[in-house]
Structure formats: C-alpha cells, structure tokens
Design an enzyme around this catalytic site. Structure first.
Site, PDB file in Angstrom:
ATOM      1  N   HIS A  60       0.802  -1.228   0.000  1.00 10.19           N
ATOM      2  CA  HIS A  60       0.000   0.000   0.000  1.00 10.19           C
ATOM      3  C   HIS A  60       0.835   1.278   0.000  1.00 10.19           C
ATOM      4  CE1 HIS A  60      -3.782   2.208   1.360  1.00 10.19           C
ATOM      5  NE2 HIS A  60      -4.176   1.445   0.360  1.00 10.19           N
TER       6      HIS A  60
ATOM      7  N   LYS B 263       2.917   4.546  -1.284  1.00 14.00           N
ATOM      8  CA  LYS B 263       2.807   5.485  -2.404  1.00 14.00           C
ATOM      9  C   LYS B 263       3.963   6.474  -2.277  1.00 14.00           C
ATOM     10  CE  LYS B 263      -1.840   4.570  -1.423  1.00 14.00           C
ATOM     11  NZ  LYS B 263      -2.596   4.535  -0.152  1.00 14.00           N
TER      12      LYS B 263
ATOM     13  N   ASP C 110      16.703  10.010  -7.906  1.00 12.53           N
ATOM     14  CA  ASP C 110      18.172  10.095  -7.849  1.00 12.53           C
ATOM     15  C   ASP C 110      18.735   9.818  -6.463  1.00 12.53           C
ATOM     16  OD1 ASP C 110      18.532  10.581 -10.536  1.00 12.53           O
ATOM     17  OD2 ASP C 110      18.575  12.754 -10.330  1.00 12.53           O
TER      18      ASP C 110
END
EC number: 3.1.-.-
Length: 210
Positions: free
Chosen positions: A143, A145, A150
């Site tokens: 779940h 996000k 870089d």
C-alpha cells in the site's frame, strides 16, 4: 629550495582551506526542498512539461498545477527513479516514467499484485518497454505510495497514481530532500525489491498437514 618547498605546502593548504570554505558556503546557501502538493489538480496541458521544446496549441489551459509540478519533480531524475505505488493507471504519469526510461534513467517499480492487472493499469506497458517491475505475493496490500528521485529526493503521501486521485480525490504529496528521510525510504524500497525478487517466489506452496 627548502624554503620554496615550504611555501608550496603553505599555499596548497591555503587553497584547500579556501575550497572547503566555499563548499561550506554553498551548502549553507542551498535551499532545502520542503514542499507539499495538494490534489485534486485542475486539468491542464502537460505537453510543455514533457517536451519543453515543442509547441502545443491544444485548448487545455497552459498553466502550472500540482500535477504539472509532480511531473517536473519526477522528470528531474538523471540517474534513477524508484517507484513504490499501490496502483498505477494514470497515462500521463506513465508517459513521464517511460520518457525517463528512454533517456537511460534506471527506473524500478514496485506495485501491488492485485491491482497490477486491473483495468487501465500502466504496469503492462511499462514492462513491455523494459521497465523493471516487481510485486508482492501476499494477501496484504503493498500500500505504499512514494518515489525516490536520484536517491536524493522523496515524494510521498496519500496519492495513488490514478486519474481519479489526481483530478477528483482530496490527496497530498510531501516532497523533501532531508537525508535521513530519503535514506529511510531508499532502504525500504531496497528491502521490498529484494523481498519481491521473483526467484524467491513460492508458486506451489506445500499444503499444511492437518
């Protein structure tokens, strides 16, 4: 000759001290990245963001938005982009990721196995283009996000990478280059990347003896 040698050493040390001082001044002057984006974002033209050298005459507003800012932050990637997203079905975000991949940026994606084949999912096109993708193999959701750009900037929050999330839902993304936070997210990504290595999957688990 001995005196000249000493002067060379002194001059070298002075030059080193000056270089360090200039470096410290630069680091102090560098503005840290601390930003929050809120959604939903208005629908605007993103072509100038993806391809700055091209002109676009579409009827959509050519203005900045939280979504265009998100794209710009992602497109800053020069070396690597790590994505850890629950669901990924936004075509515009997929275009940005594929653009980075075409530039030679190392892109890796971790997603949830239950949603990677959902209607409109962009995971298939990413894989077809050669983007490395891994997913969980458990009953619980993957779940997260977040994205790491870089290895120096983290984007994290409630936003799923879907059109509904960017254009309809109340969502947020926090952006920071705080080294401690970036390191924690990078380590979490690497941990999951190893955990979700297909070589370690058990496709035919043995039934428990009853």
């Amino acid at each position: 000759m001995l005196l000249w040698g000493r002067w060379k050493v002194v001059a070298g040390l002075a030059g080193l001290a000056l270089s360090l001082e200039l470096l410290l001044r630069y680091m102090r002057r560098r503005k840290p990245i601390r930003e929050v984006l809120f959604f939903p974002a208005p629908v605007t033209c993103i072509e100038p963001v993806l391809y700055p050298m091209k002109q676009c005459s579409c009827p959509l507003p050519h203005t900045d938005s939280a979504f265009s800012r998100l794209l710009l932050l992602l497109l800053r990637a020069q070396r690597s982009l790590e994505l850890c997203v629950f669901t990924f079905s936004c075509p515009s975000l997929a275009r940005a990721v594929l653009l980075l991949h075409s530039r030679g940026v190392r892109v890796r994606v971790i997603t949830d196995n239950d949603y990677m084949a959902a209607s409109g999912s962009q995971i298939g096109p990413l894989r077809s283009a050669g983007v490395a993708v891994r997913h969980d193999q458990s009953s619980g959701y993957m779940h997260h996000k977040f994205a790491v750009v870089d290895g120096t900037v983290v984007l994290t929050g409630s936003l799923n990478w879907t059109v509904q999330a960017t254009q309809t839902n109340r969502e947020n993304i926090l952006i920071t280059d705080d080294r401690v936070i970036v390191k924690a997210y990078q380590q979490e990504f690497e941990r999951l990347w190893q955990e979700y290595d297909p070589a370690s999957y058990d496709f035919f688990p043995e039934k428990e003896n009853k």
